[in-house]
Motif scaffolding. Structure first.
Motif, PDB file in Angstrom:
ATOM      1  N   ALA A  14       8.267  -9.796   4.652  1.00 45.89           N
ATOM      2  CA  ALA A  14       8.730  -8.405   4.608  1.00 45.89           C
ATOM      3  C   ALA A  14       7.548  -7.450   4.430  1.00 45.89           C
ATOM      4  O   ALA A  14       7.498  -6.386   5.064  1.00 45.89           O
ATOM      5  CB  ALA A  14       9.741  -8.221   3.475  1.00 45.89           C
ATOM      6  N   ILE A  15       6.589  -7.843   3.598  1.00 38.56           N
ATOM      7  CA  ILE A  15       5.407  -7.010   3.393  1.00 38.56           C
ATOM      8  C   ILE A  15       4.573  -6.948   4.673  1.00 38.56           C
ATOM      9  O   ILE A  15       4.068  -5.882   5.049  1.00 38.56           O
ATOM     10  CB  ILE A  15       4.583  -7.539   2.201  1.00 38.56           C
ATOM     11  CG1 ILE A  15       5.354  -7.377   0.892  1.00 38.56           C
ATOM     12  CG2 ILE A  15       3.243  -6.813   2.106  1.00 38.56           C
ATOM     13  CD1 ILE A  15       4.743  -8.078  -0.290  1.00 38.56           C
ATOM     14  N   LYS A  16       4.459  -8.085   5.366  1.00 33.80           N
ATOM     15  CA  LYS A  16       3.715  -8.090   6.637  1.00 33.80           C
ATOM     16  C   LYS A  16       4.391  -7.175   7.665  1.00 33.80           C
ATOM     17  O   LYS A  16       3.706  -6.466   8.407  1.00 33.80           O
ATOM     18  CB  LYS A  16       3.612  -9.515   7.185  1.00 33.80           C
ATOM     19  CG  LYS A  16       2.682 -10.400   6.410  1.00 33.80           C
ATOM     20  CD  LYS A  16       2.704 -11.809   6.983  1.00 33.80           C
ATOM     21  CE  LYS A  16       2.084 -12.807   6.057  1.00 33.80           C
ATOM     22  NZ  LYS A  16       2.198 -14.180   6.547  1.00 33.80           N
ATOM     23  N   ALA A  17       5.710  -7.186   7.710  1.00 30.63           N
ATOM     24  CA  ALA A  17       6.428  -6.311   8.633  1.00 30.63           C
ATOM     25  C   ALA A  17       6.181  -4.845   8.276  1.00 30.63           C
ATOM     26  O   ALA A  17       5.987  -4.003   9.162  1.00 30.63           O
ATOM     27  CB  ALA A  17       7.923  -6.630   8.605  1.00 30.63           C
ATOM     28  N   ALA A  45      -1.694  -0.409  -0.857  1.00 30.42           N
ATOM     29  CA  ALA A  45      -0.738  -0.916  -1.855  1.00 30.42           C
ATOM     30  C   ALA A  45       0.033  -2.102  -1.291  1.00 30.42           C
ATOM     31  O   ALA A  45       0.257  -3.102  -1.997  1.00 30.42           O
ATOM     32  CB  ALA A  45       0.216   0.190  -2.284  1.00 30.42           C
ATOM     33  N   LEU A  46       0.414  -2.020  -0.013  1.00 30.78           N
ATOM     34  CA  LEU A  46       1.118  -3.144   0.608  1.00 30.78           C
ATOM     35  C   LEU A  46       0.213  -4.358   0.726  1.00 30.78           C
ATOM     36  O   LEU A  46       0.643  -5.501   0.517  1.00 30.78           O
ATOM     37  CB  LEU A  46       1.644  -2.750   1.994  1.00 30.78           C
ATOM     38  CG  LEU A  46       2.841  -1.810   2.023  1.00 30.78           C
ATOM     39  CD1 LEU A  46       3.161  -1.393   3.450  1.00 30.78           C
ATOM     40  CD2 LEU A  46       4.050  -2.451   1.370  1.00 30.78           C
ATOM     41  N   LEU A  47      -1.043  -4.126   1.045  1.00 28.10           N
ATOM     42  CA  LEU A  47      -1.995  -5.234   1.147  1.00 28.10           C
ATOM     43  C   LEU A  47      -2.177  -5.917  -0.208  1.00 28.10           C
ATOM     44  O   LEU A  47      -2.201  -7.151  -0.294  1.00 28.10           O
ATOM     45  CB  LEU A  47      -3.336  -4.722   1.673  1.00 28.10           C
ATOM     46  CG  LEU A  47      -4.341  -5.767   2.077  1.00 28.10           C
ATOM     47  CD1 LEU A  47      -3.800  -6.669   3.171  1.00 28.10           C
ATOM     48  CD2 LEU A  47      -5.626  -5.100   2.541  1.00 28.10           C
ATOM     49  N   LYS A  48      -2.257  -5.136  -1.261  1.00 33.59           N
ATOM     50  CA  LYS A  48      -2.371  -5.716  -2.612  1.00 33.59           C
ATOM     51  C   LYS A  48      -1.092  -6.462  -2.994  1.00 33.59           C
ATOM     52  O   LYS A  48      -1.146  -7.499  -3.653  1.00 33.59           O
ATOM     53  CB  LYS A  48      -2.681  -4.624  -3.634  1.00 33.59           C
ATOM     54  CG  LYS A  48      -4.096  -4.106  -3.521  1.00 33.59           C
ATOM     55  CD  LYS A  48      -4.386  -3.046  -4.547  1.00 33.59           C
ATOM     56  CE  LYS A  48      -5.802  -2.532  -4.360  1.00 33.59           C
ATOM     57  NZ  LYS A  48      -6.137  -1.468  -5.305  1.00 33.59           N
TER      58      LYS A  48
END
Length: 169
Positions: free
Chosen positions: A129-132, A142-145
């Motif tokens: 979900a974060i990758k999407a 923030a998403l990468l972390k």
């Protein structure tokens, strides 16, 4: 009773005690067994310590490889700059290698809980979900972390389920 009488009475009672007290049985056999048992856990602890450093070494090597790849792409002007998606795929492949190495290492050890694989799958879903979300917002640090945090939670879960800290010396 005065302090002087107490001390003299105590001294008299101590002097009247038998000076040589022998044990009722031979104690050397028990001492020898205790020493042998004490040496065996120390050898097992040493083996566990060397086994517990393997995941840390793998993690350090994978981190170093990631830093080297990122540095190579950022310092080499003849190639294209590494995009955020390249970084995400590099992080994911590094994590997958580290996770597979841990699963192979712990495949013969019994797990402490039954549902750890379900928890691992839920963390996989969270990572996807974060990758999407990163595909839509490439520059969101923030998403990468969060992705790195989910990956670390998976590694920690595998390690905790198979070798809890209370078993380590």
């Amino acid at each position: 009773m005065s302090n002087r009488n107490f001390e003299s009475d105590l001294r008299a009672q101590l002097d009247s005690l038998n000076k040589e007290k022998l044990p009722e049985r031979d104690l050397w056999a028990g001492i020898e067994i205790a020493l042998a048992e004490e040496a065996a856990p120390n050898q097992q602890a040493q083996k566990r310590r060397t086994n517990s450093t393997a995941p840390k070494v793998v993690a350090m090597a994978a981190s170093f490889a990631l830093v080297a790849v990122i540095s190579w792409f950022s310092l080499n002007p003849s190639t294209q700059q590494m995009t955020q998606q390249d970084l995400v795929s590099a992080l994911s492949s590094q994590h997958q290698m580290q996770k597979n190495a841990l699963l192979v290492k712990f495949q013969d050890q019994p797990a402490l809980t039954e549902n750890w694989q379900k928890q691992l799958a839920e963390l996989d879903e969270a990572a996807e979900a974060i990758k999407a979300a990163l595909k839509h917002d490439e520059n969101n640090m923030a998403l990468l972390k969060m992705l790195q945090n989910v990956h670390q939670q998976q590694i920690d879960l595998i390690e905790r389920v198979h070798s809890p800290k209370w078993r380590q010396i």
